[in-house]
Design a protein around this motif. Structure first.
Motif, short mmCIF file in Angstrom:
data_model
loop_
_atom_site.label_atom_id
_atom_site.label_comp_id
_atom_site.label_asym_id
_atom_site.label_seq_id
_atom_site.Cartn_x
_atom_site.Cartn_y
_atom_site.Cartn_z
N LEU A 161 0.84 -1.20 0.00
CA LEU A 161 0.00 0.00 0.00
C LEU A 161 0.87 1.25 0.00
O LEU A 161 1.60 1.50 0.94
CB LEU A 161 -0.92 0.03 1.23
CG LEU A 161 -1.91 -1.11 1.38
CD1 LEU A 161 -2.72 -0.93 2.65
CD2 LEU A 161 -2.84 -1.16 0.18
N VAL A 180 -2.55 5.35 -1.69
CA VAL A 180 -3.62 4.37 -1.48
C VAL A 180 -4.14 4.48 -0.04
O VAL A 180 -5.34 4.50 0.20
CB VAL A 180 -3.14 2.94 -1.79
CG1 VAL A 180 -4.17 1.91 -1.37
CG2 VAL A 180 -2.83 2.81 -3.28
N LEU A 217 -12.42 1.46 -4.66
CA LEU A 217 -11.30 0.89 -3.90
C LEU A 217 -11.20 -0.62 -4.16
O LEU A 217 -10.09 -1.16 -4.28
CB LEU A 217 -11.48 1.15 -2.40
CG LEU A 217 -11.21 2.56 -1.91
CD1 LEU A 217 -11.53 2.68 -0.42
CD2 LEU A 217 -9.76 2.97 -2.17
N ARG A 263 -9.46 -1.09 -7.42
CA ARG A 263 -8.02 -0.86 -7.30
C ARG A 263 -7.35 -2.03 -6.59
O ARG A 263 -6.25 -2.43 -6.96
CB ARG A 263 -7.75 0.43 -6.54
CG ARG A 263 -8.01 1.66 -7.36
CD ARG A 263 -7.60 2.91 -6.66
NE ARG A 263 -6.13 3.02 -6.66
CZ ARG A 263 -5.50 4.01 -6.08
NH1 ARG A 263 -6.16 4.96 -5.46
NH2 ARG A 263 -4.18 4.06 -6.10
N LYS A 264 -8.01 -2.55 -5.58
CA LYS A 264 -7.46 -3.69 -4.83
C LYS A 264 -7.31 -4.89 -5.75
O LYS A 264 -6.30 -5.59 -5.71
CB LYS A 264 -8.37 -4.02 -3.65
CG LYS A 264 -7.86 -5.11 -2.75
CD LYS A 264 -8.82 -5.33 -1.59
CE LYS A 264 -8.35 -6.44 -0.69
NZ LYS A 264 -9.32 -6.71 0.38
N TRP A 267 -3.74 -2.41 -6.58
CA TRP A 267 -3.70 -1.00 -6.21
C TRP A 267 -3.24 -0.07 -7.32
O TRP A 267 -2.82 1.05 -7.07
CB TRP A 267 -2.88 -0.78 -4.94
CG TRP A 267 -3.42 -1.58 -3.82
CD1 TRP A 267 -2.86 -2.68 -3.26
CD2 TRP A 267 -4.66 -1.38 -3.13
NE1 TRP A 267 -3.67 -3.19 -2.26
CE2 TRP A 267 -4.79 -2.40 -2.17
CE3 TRP A 267 -5.68 -0.45 -3.24
CZ2 TRP A 267 -5.88 -2.50 -1.33
CZ3 TRP A 267 -6.77 -0.55 -2.40
CH2 TRP A 267 -6.86 -1.57 -1.45
#
Length: 193
Positions: A42, A46, A112, A115-116, A120
Motif C-alpha cells: 500500500l 492508497v 477501492l 483498485r485492490k 492498487w
C-alpha cells in the motif's frame, strides 16, 4: 395512469438504515484493518484514499444517519421533547436526501475494490458530468497547428520537425519582444485557414 405512493413509517426506515449502516460499517472496518497491517504493497496515496473514504463513512454515521435515526425513533415512539413528531412523509423526504450520500460512499468503496483487484493500480475515472474531465474537442484552427502525420506512410512526425517548430515559435516570440521594445507596433500572427 394512477401511481400509488407507498409511505414508509419509522420502523421501515430504521430497518433500511440498519441494513445500509451495516454494509458501509463492514466495508470501512475491512479497509481499516487492511490499512492497519504494515503492508508495503500500500503506497501512501492508497492509504490516503482509503482513510478518506473511512473518514467520510464516520462523518456520515455520526451526522446525517444519526440525525435520521433520531427522526425515525421519534416517529415510532410518537414522543419528542417539545419538537413536532416527524411524519412519514418527512422521513421519505429526509431519506431521499440522505440515501445519495450512502450511495456515494458505496461507490467509493467499489472503486477501492477495483483498485485492490488490480494490485492498487490507479483506476482511470471518467465522469461525463464533470466539465473539467471531459475530452476536449479541438477546433479546426488548433488541429492545423498540431504536427501532422504523413497519412500515406503512417510514419509519425519526427522529433526534428517538432524541434524546428519549437525553434520557429521561439524566434517569432523573440522578434515580437524586440520589436515591441523598439516600437509599440503590435504584430498579430494568424494561422492560415
Amino acid at each position: 395512469m394512477s401511481r400509488s405512493i407507498t409511505l414508509r413509517n419509522g420502523r421501515t426506515f430504521l430497518a433500511k438504515l440498519d441494513d445500509e449502516e451495516n454494509i458501509i460499517k463492514s466495508k470501512a472496518d475491512s479497509y481499516n484493518n487492511l490499512v492497519g497491517l504494515d503492508d508495503n504493497r500500500l503506497s501512501e496515496d492508497v492509504r490516503t484514499d482509503i482513510n478518506a473514504v473511512i473518514g467520510e463513512v464516520n462523518l456520515l454515521l455520526r451526522g446525517k444517519l444519526k440525525q435520521f435515526r433520531g427522526l425515525c425513533q421519534a416517529n415510532v415512539t410518537k414522543s419528542t421533547s417539545g419538537e413536532p413528531i416527524p411524519l412519514d412523509s418527512d422521513l421519505e423526504g429526509f431519506w431521499d436526501i440522505t440515501y445519495p450520500l450512502i450511495d456515494k460512499v458505496k461507490e467509493k468503496f467499489a472503486k477501492l475494490d477495483m483498485r485492490k483487484a488490480k494490485q492498487w493500480a490507479p483506476v482511470e475515472e471518467y465522469d461525463p458530468n464533470d466539465i473539467n474531465n471531459r475530452p476536449r474537442a479541438l477546433d479546426d484552427r488548433l488541429k492545423q497547428l498540431q504536427p501532422q502525420q504523413n497519412k500515406s506512410s503512417k510514419i509519425p512526425v519526427t522529433k526534428s520537425s517538432n524541434d524546428d517548430l519549437k525553434k520557429l515559435i521561439q524566434e517569432r516570440r523573440k522578434a515580437a519582444a524586440n520589436s515591441a521594445n523598439q516600437n509599440h507596433d503590435v504584430e498579430i500572427f494568424v494561422a492560415p485557414k
